[in-house]
Motif scaffolding. Structure first.
Motif, PDB file in Angstrom:
ATOM      1  N   SER A  48      41.732  19.932  11.698  1.00 16.67           N
ATOM      2  CA  SER A  48      41.115  21.070  11.023  1.00 16.67           C
ATOM      3  C   SER A  48      39.616  20.829  10.895  1.00 16.67           C
ATOM      4  O   SER A  48      39.192  19.732  10.524  1.00 16.67           O
ATOM      5  N   VAL A  49      38.832  21.855  11.194  1.00 14.64           N
ATOM      6  CA  VAL A  49      37.375  21.765  11.072  1.00 14.64           C
ATOM      7  C   VAL A  49      36.953  22.594   9.866  1.00 14.64           C
ATOM      8  O   VAL A  49      37.182  23.806   9.820  1.00 14.64           O
ATOM      9  N   ILE A  50      36.331  21.924   8.892  1.00 13.10           N
ATOM     10  CA  ILE A  50      35.920  22.579   7.654  1.00 13.10           C
ATOM     11  C   ILE A  50      34.408  22.807   7.656  1.00 13.10           C
ATOM     12  O   ILE A  50      33.637  21.871   7.907  1.00 13.10           O
ATOM     13  N   ASP A  51      34.000  24.039   7.391  1.00 12.56           N
ATOM     14  CA  ASP A  51      32.589  24.356   7.185  1.00 12.56           C
ATOM     15  C   ASP A  51      32.250  23.944   5.755  1.00 12.56           C
ATOM     16  O   ASP A  51      32.778  24.510   4.789  1.00 12.56           O
ATOM     17  N   ARG A  65      23.297  19.162   0.532  1.00 11.86           N
ATOM     18  CA  ARG A  65      22.077  19.781   1.050  1.00 11.86           C
ATOM     19  C   ARG A  65      21.116  20.179  -0.050  1.00 11.86           C
ATOM     20  O   ARG A  65      19.911  20.229   0.135  1.00 11.86           O
ATOM     21  N   ASN A  66      21.652  20.475  -1.249  1.00  8.31           N
ATOM     22  CA  ASN A  66      20.801  20.911  -2.354  1.00  8.31           C
ATOM     23  C   ASN A  66      20.499  19.769  -3.322  1.00  8.31           C
ATOM     24  O   ASN A  66      20.126  19.989  -4.460  1.00  8.31           O
ATOM     25  N   ALA A  67      20.667  18.516  -2.849  1.00 12.67           N
ATOM     26  CA  ALA A  67      20.422  17.373  -3.725  1.00 12.67           C
ATOM     27  C   ALA A  67      18.959  17.305  -4.133  1.00 12.67           C
ATOM     28  O   ALA A  67      18.062  17.565  -3.333  1.00 12.67           O
ATOM     29  N   LEU A  68      18.723  16.955  -5.390  1.00  8.06           N
ATOM     30  CA  LEU A  68      17.365  16.878  -5.897  1.00  8.06           C
ATOM     31  C   LEU A  68      16.748  15.500  -5.703  1.00  8.06           C
ATOM     32  O   LEU A  68      15.534  15.349  -5.708  1.00  8.06           O
ATOM     33  N   GLY A 112      26.037  16.936   8.090  1.00 12.01           N
ATOM     34  CA  GLY A 112      26.765  17.385   6.913  1.00 12.01           C
ATOM     35  C   GLY A 112      27.340  18.785   7.009  1.00 12.01           C
ATOM     36  O   GLY A 112      27.868  19.315   6.030  1.00 12.01           O
ATOM     37  N   ALA A 113      27.297  19.392   8.172  1.00 15.39           N
ATOM     38  CA  ALA A 113      27.724  20.790   8.309  1.00 15.39           C
ATOM     39  C   ALA A 113      29.235  20.960   8.375  1.00 15.39           C
ATOM     40  O   ALA A 113      29.769  21.977   7.924  1.00 15.39           O
ATOM     41  N   PHE A 114      29.932  19.971   8.942  1.00 14.38           N
ATOM     42  CA  PHE A 114      31.365  20.127   9.161  1.00 14.38           C
ATOM     43  C   PHE A 114      32.122  18.834   8.842  1.00 14.38           C
ATOM     44  O   PHE A 114      31.607  17.728   9.050  1.00 14.38           O
ATOM     45  N   ASN A 126      33.330  25.635   2.474  1.00 13.28           N
ATOM     46  CA  ASN A 126      34.588  24.924   2.224  1.00 13.28           C
ATOM     47  C   ASN A 126      35.794  25.736   2.707  1.00 13.28           C
ATOM     48  O   ASN A 126      36.786  25.916   1.997  1.00 13.28           O
ATOM     49  N   THR A 127      35.673  26.218   3.931  1.00 14.28           N
ATOM     50  CA  THR A 127      36.766  26.942   4.582  1.00 14.28           C
ATOM     51  C   THR A 127      37.013  26.348   5.970  1.00 14.28           C
ATOM     52  O   THR A 127      36.102  25.807   6.600  1.00 14.28           O
ATOM     53  N   VAL A 128      38.253  26.460   6.438  1.00 11.04           N
ATOM     54  CA  VAL A 128      38.599  25.995   7.776  1.00 11.04           C
ATOM     55  C   VAL A 128      38.131  27.027   8.792  1.00 11.04           C
ATOM     56  O   VAL A 128      38.495  28.204   8.711  1.00 11.04           O
ATOM     57  N   VAL A 129      37.315  26.576   9.751  1.00  8.39           N
ATOM     58  CA  VAL A 129      36.756  27.496  10.747  1.00  8.39           C
ATOM     59  C   VAL A 129      37.353  27.277  12.137  1.00  8.39           C
ATOM     60  O   VAL A 129      37.112  28.078  13.040  1.00  8.39           O
ATOM     61  N   ALA A 130      38.121  26.200  12.309  1.00  6.62           N
ATOM     62  CA  ALA A 130      38.769  25.947  13.597  1.00  6.62           C
ATOM     63  C   ALA A 130      39.921  24.974  13.401  1.00  6.62           C
ATOM     64  O   ALA A 130      39.907  24.141  12.487  1.00  6.62           O
ATOM     65  N   THR A 131      40.940  25.112  14.255  1.00 10.34           N
ATOM     66  CA  THR A 131      42.068  24.180  14.287  1.00 10.34           C
ATOM     67  C   THR A 131      42.284  23.761  15.731  1.00 10.34           C
ATOM     68  O   THR A 131      42.502  24.608  16.599  1.00 10.34           O
ATOM     69  N   ILE A 132      42.205  22.455  15.991  1.00  8.31           N
ATOM     70  CA  ILE A 132      42.180  21.938  17.360  1.00  8.31           C
ATOM     71  C   ILE A 132      43.450  21.137  17.647  1.00  8.31           C
ATOM     72  O   ILE A 132      43.704  20.122  16.983  1.00  8.31           O
ATOM     73  N   PRO A 133      44.240  21.524  18.641  1.00  9.14           N
ATOM     74  CA  PRO A 133      45.410  20.719  19.018  1.00  9.14           C
ATOM     75  C   PRO A 133      44.959  19.401  19.653  1.00  9.14           C
ATOM     76  O   PRO A 133      44.039  19.374  20.476  1.00  9.14           O
ATOM     77  N   VAL A 134      45.605  18.295  19.255  1.00 13.59           N
ATOM     78  CA  VAL A 134      45.302  16.990  19.838  1.00 13.59           C
ATOM     79  C   VAL A 134      46.616  16.312  20.226  1.00 13.59           C
ATOM     80  O   VAL A 134      47.609  16.995  20.477  1.00 13.59           O
ATOM     81  N   GLY A 135      46.632  14.982  20.301  1.00 13.55           N
ATOM     82  CA  GLY A 135      47.844  14.259  20.669  1.00 13.55           C
ATOM     83  C   GLY A 135      48.848  14.198  19.530  1.00 13.55           C
ATOM     84  O   GLY A 135      48.639  14.788  18.458  1.00 13.55           O
ATOM     85  N   SER A 136      49.919  13.433  19.743  1.00 11.99           N
ATOM     86  CA  SER A 136      50.999  13.350  18.761  1.00 11.99           C
ATOM     87  C   SER A 136      50.646  12.382  17.638  1.00 11.99           C
ATOM     88  O   SER A 136      50.263  11.245  17.878  1.00 11.99           O
TER      89      SER A 136
END
Length: 366
Positions: A105-108, A358-361, A87-89, A112-122
Motif C-alpha cells: 500500500s502506498v500512503i500519501d 514538513r511543517n516542523a518549526l 517524506g511524501a509517501f 494520510n490516504t492510500v493512493v496506490a496498491t501494488i501486487p508483489v510476490g507471496s
C-alpha cells in the motif's frame, strides 16, 4: 498672528506615543501567538507510521504529543513500512498471512490516504527505499525473491530471485528484512531459513554475494557511513556485523541476558552511527550497542514482544513497537530510559518508520 507651532508639535508627539504604544502592543500579542503556534498539534516535529498487523491498518503518531492522530486502513496483515526520502509517501507491505494480500500500500503522507496498491510476490515482509527515492525493494518470504518497485509509476519493474536452500526444489531461503546502503549501490537481504544475507547490486538487480551469519537472521540496518551492516540473528541471540567493503562478518555481538533467549528481532542505528538499538522480542527489552566497541552498554525494558524500532531524525529518541502490548515505547537515547508509552495503536504493531514533518518549526522531533 496666531502661533500654531506649539499645537503642531504637541500633536506630533501624541501621535508618536500612540504609534509606539501600538507597536509594543503588537509585539506583546505576537509573542504569545508564536508560543501558541509552536505548541499547536499542527506543528508536529516528526511523525511515526506504524503498521498494525492484526488491525489491517497503519497508526500515525505525532511525536510531540506521543499519541495517535490518524488510522489508515490498508490491506491484510501489514508488517513493515518505509518512507520516501522527501517524506511524501509511505510504502507498507501487506503480508496477508492467511488471505494472501501479497501487496504494498502506498500512503500519501500529506492526506494520510492510500493512493496506490501494488501486487508483489507471496508474503511480502520487509521494505526499503533507495536514497534517491526512485525504487522500493520488497522482500517476498514465500516467493524467495525481492520485488523492485518504480516509485514514479508504482509498478514492479524487476523481480530478483534469491538463492534457494537445501530441500525441495526452489525451497525459499525466507527473505525477511532488508536495508540499502546510503549510496544506493547495494541491498542487504536477511534470509531467515538460509541463515545468511544476500547482497543485491542495484545497478544490475542481481545477487553478487551471500554472507553467512547467525541462525534466523531477521532484520538489517546499515551505518550512516555505509561501512557496516548490522544483522539481528533471532535464534542465535546475537547480532552479526558485516563489513560492506569485504562482505565478511567482522564482529558477533551477544545480546542475551545470561542463558535467557533474547530473540533479537529489529535493529536501528542512530544518525551519527554511534549506537545500534536492537529490539529483543523474547526478552521484551532493547539492547543498546556501542558501535565503536561492539559491546552492549545498556539494556532497556520495554513492552511485550518488541518487533520494530526506529530512531528520530535528530537521534534523540528511539520508538519501539510492542506487538503483544499493542503499544509503542519511547526511549530517550541520552539516558536510555523509557520516557513515554504510546497507547491506542490498535492490535499488534509491527514495523515503524519516522519522518520529519514538513511543517516542523525546528530540527528537533519533540
Amino acid at each position: 498672528m496666531h502661533d500654531d507651532r506649539g499645537w503642531f508639535w504637541t500633536s506630533m508627539i501624541r501621535k508618536r506615543d500612540n504609534n509606539l504604544m501600538q507597536c509594543w502592543l503588537f509585539r506583546c500579542l505576537a509573542l504569545p501567538l508564536l508560543v501558541a503556534l509552536a505548541c499547536s498539534p499542527v506543528a508536529a516535529q516528526c511523525t511515526a507510521y506504524v503498521p498494525t498487523h492484526k488491525s489491517n491498518s497503519v497508526a500515525v503518531i505525532d511525536t510531540m504529543l506521543d499519541r495517535v492522530i490518524a488510522v489508515i486502513p490498508v490491506q491484510i496483515q501489514p508488517l513493515a513500512v518505509a518512507i520516501t526520502p522527501n517524506g511524501a509517501f509511505a510504502y507498507v507491505t501487506n503480508s496477508g498471512w492467511v488471505f494472501g494480500s501479497d501487496s504494498v500500500s502506498v500512503i500519501d503522507t500529506s492526506s494520510n490516504t492510500v493512493v496506490a496498491t501494488i501486487p508483489v510476490g507471496s508474503f511480502p515482509v520487509g521494505v526499503a527505499i533507495t536514497p534517491n527515492g526512485a525504487f522500493a525493494y520488497v522482500a517476498n518470504f514465500n516467493s524467495n525473491s525481492v520485488s523492485v518497485i518504480d516509485t514514479a509509476t508504482n509498478t514492479v519493474t524487476t523481480t530478483v530471485p534469491l538463492p534457494a536452500v537445501v530441500g525441495p526444489p526452489s525451497a525459499s531461503g525466507g527473505p525477511w528484512g532488508l536495508a540499502i546502503t546510503p549510496n544506493g549501490t547495494f541491498v542487504y537481504v536477511t534470509n531467515v531459513n538460509a541463515n545468511d544475507v544476500s547482497v543485491i547490486d542495484t545497478a544490475t538487480n542481481t545477487v553478487t554475494a551471500v554472507v553467512s551469519v547467525g541462525n534466523g537472521p531477521v532484520a538489517a540496518a546499515i551505518t550512516p557511513s555505509g561501512a557496516f551492516a548490522y544483522v539481528t540473528n533471532q535464534s542465535s541471540n546475537n547480532v552479526s556485523v558485516i563489513s560492506t567493503a569485504t562482505n565478511n562478518v567482522v564482529a558477533t555481538i551477544p545480546v542475551a541476558s545470561g542463558s535467557y533467549n533474547s530473540g533479537p528481532y529489529a535493529v536501528a542505528i542512530t544518525p551519527n552511527g554511534a549506537f545500534a538499538y536492537v529490539a529483543n522480542a523474547a526478552a521484551s527489552t532493547v539492547s543498546v550497542i556501542d558501535t565503536a566497541t561492539s559491546t552492549v552498554i545498556a539494556t532497556v525494558p520495554v513492552g511485550t514482544v518488541p518487533h520494530g524500532v526506529a530512531i528520530t531524525p535528530d537521534g534523540a529518541f528511539a520508538y519501539v513497537t510492542n506487538e503483544y502490548s499493542s503499544t509503542v515505547s519511547v526511549i530517550n537515547t541520552a539516558t536510555n530510559t523509557v520516557v513515554d508509552t504510546v497507547t491506542g495503536v490498535a492490535v499488534a504493531p509491527e514495523g515503524v518508520a519516522i519522518m520529519h514533518s514538513r511543517n516542523a518549526l525546528t530540527s528537533s522531533c519533540r
